[in-house]
Design a protein around this motif. Sequence first.
Motif, mmCIF file in Angstrom:
data_model
loop_
_atom_site.group_PDB
_atom_site.id
_atom_site.type_symbol
_atom_site.label_atom_id
_atom_site.label_comp_id
_atom_site.label_asym_id
_atom_site.label_seq_id
_atom_site.Cartn_x
_atom_site.Cartn_y
_atom_site.Cartn_z
ATOM 1 N N ALA B 84 -12.068 -34.143 5.337
ATOM 2 C CA ALA B 84 -11.561 -32.778 4.782
ATOM 3 C C ALA B 84 -11.747 -31.829 5.752
ATOM 4 O O ALA B 84 -11.020 -30.930 5.903
ATOM 5 N N ARG B 85 -12.830 -31.848 6.813
ATOM 6 C CA ARG B 85 -12.796 -30.881 7.990
ATOM 7 C C ARG B 85 -11.609 -30.942 8.649
ATOM 8 O O ARG B 85 -10.847 -29.945 9.219
ATOM 9 N N ALA B 86 -11.001 -32.342 8.968
ATOM 10 C CA ALA B 86 -9.895 -32.529 9.721
ATOM 11 C C ALA B 86 -8.927 -31.973 9.144
ATOM 12 O O ALA B 86 -7.925 -31.235 10.121
ATOM 13 N N ARG B 87 -8.609 -32.199 7.903
ATOM 14 C CA ARG B 87 -7.493 -31.616 7.282
ATOM 15 C C ARG B 87 -7.326 -29.978 7.237
ATOM 16 O O ARG B 87 -6.290 -29.394 7.415
ATOM 17 N N ALA B 88 -8.571 -29.598 7.163
ATOM 18 C CA ALA B 88 -8.551 -27.997 7.157
ATOM 19 C C ALA B 88 -8.203 -27.422 8.842
ATOM 20 O O ALA B 88 -7.376 -26.544 8.717
ATOM 21 N N ARG B 89 -8.583 -28.054 9.804
ATOM 22 C CA ARG B 89 -8.334 -27.887 11.044
ATOM 23 C C ARG B 89 -6.899 -28.039 11.072
ATOM 24 O O ARG B 89 -6.022 -27.118 11.793
ATOM 25 N N GLU B 101 -12.722 -33.402 15.524
ATOM 26 C CA GLU B 101 -13.197 -33.799 14.516
ATOM 27 C C GLU B 101 -12.841 -35.361 14.075
ATOM 28 O O GLU B 101 -13.373 -36.217 13.468
ATOM 29 N N ILE B 102 -11.589 -35.547 14.670
ATOM 30 C CA ILE B 102 -11.085 -37.070 14.774
ATOM 31 C C ILE B 102 -11.824 -38.054 15.589
ATOM 32 O O ILE B 102 -12.352 -39.235 14.949
ATOM 33 N N SER B 103 -12.441 -37.409 16.683
ATOM 34 C CA SER B 103 -13.509 -38.380 17.608
ATOM 35 C C SER B 103 -14.692 -38.523 16.514
ATOM 36 O O SER B 103 -15.385 -39.550 16.752
ATOM 37 N N SER B 104 -15.344 -37.541 15.845
ATOM 38 C CA SER B 104 -16.511 -37.860 15.160
ATOM 39 C C SER B 104 -15.976 -38.524 13.781
ATOM 40 O O SER B 104 -17.143 -39.368 13.596
ATOM 41 N N LEU B 105 -15.100 -38.413 13.380
ATOM 42 C CA LEU B 105 -14.580 -39.385 12.333
ATOM 43 C C LEU B 105 -14.765 -40.800 12.947
ATOM 44 O O LEU B 105 -15.214 -41.974 12.133
#
Lengths: 217, 124
Positions: B84-89, B101-105
């Motif tokens: 959800a956070r990646a989408r928001a970015r 965010e992709i890295s943390s995912l």
Amino acid sequence: MGIVLIRTLILYVIVIFGMRFMGKRQIGELSPAELVIAIMISEVGAVPMQSIDIPLLYGVISIIVLVTAEIIVSSISLKSGSFRGFMNGRPVAVIERGKILQSQMRKLRMSIDDLYEEIRQKDLSHLCDVYFAIVETNGKLSLMPNDPNNLSPSSNGYEYPIVKDGRISEKGLQISKKNIEFVKQKLAENKVSSVRDVFLMSIDDKDNIYIILKSDD
Amino acid sequence: MKRVIISLVLLGLTVIFSVSTYSRLNSVSEKLTSQLDDIKKSADDISLSAQKLQAFSDEIEKNKSFFYTAMHHENMDDIKDSLARARARLEYNDSEDFAVEISSLKNYIEHMTELEKTDLTNIF
């Protein structure tokens, strides 16, 4: 809330099925290993029941593994006396022919008060009334009184198993003061070719022999 | 004897189920991490990243029931939050934070597989 309800019902069925699958024993008859397994099953069943974050499978797999392991282990115990002794322990005499075995009581961390308590529960008042006191593997104390007219002892005295499930019991021979040759001789007299064919062979204080052969029923 | 045979069969099935679950988890997470690598490479291209992120999200959705059945639900919640956070970015054209965010995912997915690995660290 609905999820908890459904999960609880599913786990209830699995736990009940698991306990029934393990056997019909009552709590008082459980060996230490079986009691631990029963407690563990209820515990692993309760965790996914309360916490819906944990997959139900975690509890189900744990219960299946515990139940199946218990059945496999008890089946091996049935076949192997030494394994059974390791898993369930062995009955230990704390009074043998009226003599208190203090070293055995110390090993079992059993006080003289515990012994008196058990004696009183069997409606006996004196230690000297007890001929044999044996702590069974389920923790209960079996008492055999001294007075031949009273309770268990028959007129032939006590009987000791000397062959159990096809194997000669060294302990039984020791208590009855007999040897392997004696067993073989008695088996030959009764036309039994091998000790392996004997389910139970016992001897009493008057040297009467009882033999039960193995059968498939 | 019947009970022993049933027990052995049940135990065998449980082992097979555990191995196959881990194997499926491995293959799904490999696919997901390669998708994330791909997304990270094209992090500067917002529209392409959005497309790939949607494909990744579809893949997660496709395997949702498997994850929830076999994994601790907390792990899936972390992945969903991060997604959800990646989408928001992406929405705010923040490609740098999107890549982070992709890295943390990716880390969440790798961690999920590591947790299920049958090794001494996890056992003890």
